[in-house]
Design a protein around this motif. Structure first.
Motif, PDB file in Angstrom:
ATOM      1  N   TRP A 197       0.854  -1.174   0.000  1.00 23.14           N
ATOM      2  CA  TRP A 197       0.000   0.000   0.000  1.00 23.14           C
ATOM      3  C   TRP A 197       0.896   1.231   0.000  1.00 23.14           C
ATOM      4  N   ALA A 198       0.435   2.300  -0.636  1.00 16.53           N
ATOM      5  CA  ALA A 198       1.234   3.524  -0.699  1.00 16.53           C
ATOM      6  C   ALA A 198       0.772   4.573   0.309  1.00 16.53           C
ATOM      7  N   ARG A 199      -0.500   4.532   0.741  1.00 17.41           N
ATOM      8  CA  ARG A 199      -1.048   5.577   1.611  1.00 17.41           C
ATOM      9  C   ARG A 199      -1.791   4.957   2.783  1.00 17.41           C
ATOM     10  N   PRO A 200      -1.831   5.670   3.929  1.00 15.18           N
ATOM     11  CA  PRO A 200      -1.198   6.970   4.203  1.00 15.18           C
ATOM     12  C   PRO A 200       0.306   6.878   4.457  1.00 15.18           C
ATOM     13  N   LEU A 206       6.501  -4.554   6.682  1.00 16.34           N
ATOM     14  CA  LEU A 206       7.414  -3.406   6.686  1.00 16.34           C
ATOM     15  C   LEU A 206       6.596  -2.126   6.553  1.00 16.34           C
ATOM     16  N   THR A 207       6.745  -1.214   7.503  1.00 13.34           N
ATOM     17  CA  THR A 207       6.018   0.054   7.511  1.00 13.34           C
ATOM     18  C   THR A 207       6.987   1.203   7.266  1.00 13.34           C
ATOM     19  N   GLY A 208       6.636   2.058   6.311  1.00 11.64           N
ATOM     20  CA  GLY A 208       7.487   3.209   6.018  1.00 11.64           C
ATOM     21  C   GLY A 208       8.849   2.842   5.483  1.00 11.64           C
ATOM     22  N   GLY A 209       9.017   1.617   5.015  1.00  9.53           N
ATOM     23  CA  GLY A 209      10.304   1.171   4.518  1.00  9.53           C
ATOM     24  C   GLY A 209      11.344   0.959   5.591  1.00  9.53           C
ATOM     25  N   ALA A 265      -4.768   2.986  10.548  1.00  7.58           N
ATOM     26  CA  ALA A 265      -4.785   2.927   9.092  1.00  7.58           C
ATOM     27  C   ALA A 265      -4.923   1.511   8.557  1.00  7.58           C
ATOM     28  N   ARG A 266      -4.413   0.530   9.269  1.00  5.21           N
ATOM     29  CA  ARG A 266      -4.441  -0.856   8.813  1.00  5.21           C
ATOM     30  C   ARG A 266      -5.477  -1.688   9.568  1.00  5.21           C
TER      31      ARG A 266
END
Length: 336
Positions: A38-41, A90-93, A275-276
């Protein structure tokens, strides 16, 4: 039905966030299976779900009228057979999680069945014996304190397995931008439409947390995703609070800037509570935002971080200007 799981969260040992392409490569843990992104948020990547066959014991918590201590193995246990699901997230890379979960239900058979039977029910454990969801949930949450824990379901090992699979890739430079620890969240969810929906979240030490949920019918993977979401934000609170404690605020402006600047660069933008989390489980965040009020804590702490960065930068700028003026005065007097 009962759903249990565990999540380990830590900062990726890499000097910068992974790009979406790098994240997809790092979390491709199964040949032929898709990585979900996912790209957002906030950029988010999840590996394929893997299955781990187990034949173990599930601990029982104390009976309501029992005087046994919570960690006492005299409370008993049940045999459980089936498979545990796991994945890496992985969140935010940058924030890496190993997540393991399984639904637990009473077997319709009085004996252990062949493995083919359990493989047809992925991510499910069936117990042989009397099924008491509340006692199993309580026993699972405090299982690490029992003397017989070596015989019990070890979701921690399954969660760590996902993390180790990712970290085995040669793409990481082993230079994390911030020195932080990891956290472990063990959770249990009872799905019973007849009970009131409740959430209990507790700190069980410096790095361990426990989450107990009562909810209506819900997909086990959705509960796992909601728990992962909570684990990420609990880790963020823990990591930023630790950096603030090390920053020597009010003592050394340069040290404060050096300590808090990486927090601004790498962590503050990752907060996106809920968000998830699926709609069926939004009540979890509603309860946690009332008490203990995670977002309020985050807002207060991040405002303090930003203000210290601003004050520190202004203080250093003033010191530089003073030094330049002193040099100019000294140079002028020499010329005269």
């Amino acid at each position: 039905m009962l759903i249990v799981g565990e999540i380990h969260t830590a900062l990726l040992p890499h000097s910068r966030p992974l790009t979406p392409e790098e994240a997809r490569a790092a979390l491709s843990l199964a040949v032929g299976e898709s990585v979900v992104q996912w790209a957002r948020p906030v950029p988010h990547t999840a590996s394929p779900t893997l299955l781990h066959g187990v034949d173990c014991r599930l601990p029982l918590g104390p009976k309501p009228d029992s005087h046994h201590a919570e960690e006492d193995d005299r409370n008993g246990s049940l045999r459980a057979v089936g498979s545990v699901a796991s994945r890496a997230v992985l969140t935010g890379g940058q924030l890496l999680q190993g997540s393991a979960w399984a639904s637990v239900s009473l077997s319709q058979h009085p004996r252990r069945m062949p493995w083919s039977y359990y493989l047809a029910r992925p991510g499910m454990l069936e117990t042989i014996g009397k099924f008491e969801a509340a006692r199993l949930a309580e026993g699972y949450l405090i299982a690490e304190r029992r003397p017989d824990r070596a015989k019990l379901l070890d979701t921690a090992a399954v969660a760590r397995h996902s993390i180790h699979d990712v970290l085995a890739r040669p793409m990481f430079d082993q230079r994390p931008p911030i020195k932080t620890g990891s956290t472990r969240l063990r959770w249990a969810a009872i799905t019973d439409p007849a009970q009131e929906r409740t959430v209990a979240f507790r700190l069980a030490g410096n790095d361990r947390r426990r989450l107990r949920i009562v909810t209506g019918p819900v997909d086990p993977e959705q509960v796992a995703a909601a728990a992962e979401d909570l684990a990420v934000h609990d880790w963020l609170l823990t990591a930023v609070a630790a950096r603030v404690a090390l920053a020597k605020i009010g003592e050394d402006s340069r040290h404060t800037l050096r300590t808090l600047r990486p927090v601004v660069d790498h962590l503050l933008h990752l907060w996106s509570a809920g968000a998830r989390t699926s709609r069926d489980l939004e009540f979890m965040w509603d309860a946690l935002e009332r008490r203990p009020g995670l977002t309020r804590q985050w807002t207060t702490m991040t405002e303090r971080v930003r203000s210290q960065i601003d004050y520190g930068a202004a203080d250093l700028a003033a010191q530089i200007l003073d030094l330049m003026e002193q040099r100019q005065r000294g140079g002028g007097a020499f010329l005269r």
